[in-house]
Design an enzyme around this catalytic site. Sequence first.
Site, short mmCIF file in Angstrom:
data_model
loop_
_atom_site.label_atom_id
_atom_site.label_comp_id
_atom_site.label_asym_id
_atom_site.label_seq_id
_atom_site.Cartn_x
_atom_site.Cartn_y
_atom_site.Cartn_z
CB CYS A 95 -3.62 164.34 -58.18
SG CYS A 95 -3.64 165.29 -56.67
NE ARG A 130 -2.08 178.27 -42.96
CZ ARG A 130 -2.21 178.81 -41.76
NH1 ARG A 130 -1.24 179.54 -41.27
NH2 ARG A 130 -3.30 178.62 -41.03
CG HIS A 196 1.45 164.87 -59.21
ND1 HIS A 196 0.57 165.22 -60.20
CD2 HIS A 196 0.84 165.20 -58.04
CE1 HIS A 196 -0.52 165.74 -59.65
NE2 HIS A 196 -0.39 165.73 -58.34
#
Length: 246
Positions: A95, A130, A196
């Site tokens: 990431c 968001r 992850h």
Amino acid sequence: MEKLKLLHMYPNMLDLYGDSGNVEILSYRCRERGIELEVSTHMIGDRETDFTQFDIIYLGGGADFEQQLLAEDLLSCKDKIAAAYNAGSFFLMICGGYQLMGQYYKDSNGEKIPGLGLFDYYTSASTDKRCRCIGNIVVETEIDGEKYKVIGFENHGGQTVNVKSPFGKVLYGNGNEFESSAEGYTEENVIATYLHGPLLSKNPKLSDRIISYCMTVRQGVKYLPKPLNDKLENDCRKQLFERLGV
Ligand code: GLN
């Protein structure tokens, strides 16, 4: 005893959702094969790190704030890291770590964090905080010519484009961009992914692909890691694939 050396970069800053677990999994799966995995760290300000001596270079994921904080240090190591890559060290990046090895990451404040530029891809996040890719994800990759489903969890605002050789095809979830068909980036000595989990605990074959690569480079002949008892992992995987319908 055989030995492999791993460099864990910024473990105190890049460690989201148990990413450090990837190092533990590699250590365990090496140990079971009679290989010692020696783990060292690189922290901000470390000037002496000799990146080329490491078989594996590992970066986890991180929030925009941490990425911003460490970018200058990372850039100051650019030549040494590029030398390790060119010498064949294996790069595993999750990431935020994945993003920072590309051209740049434009974060959710609209600030451009320069990347290391090791690869062509680049990443931008929406300033609407968001607006993120969050949830379970399954991608199909290839290991030694065989298809393998990789499962994990993604949570990123960054949308990564200009990816020449994706890590896998998205079967469930988003990937490099919202509703993308491609996820991550790969080369023979690179796995960069948004997953992850930690990634390696849920996908044991991936660890072995990395160990096999490193040992093959070390020994000069194809190294096949002895199979381990992965029944629990494989049962969990099966259940998750069924639940997600992939
Ligand atoms: N901060 C980056 C983003 O939001 C990376 C996040 C992460 O590593 N999970 O895209």
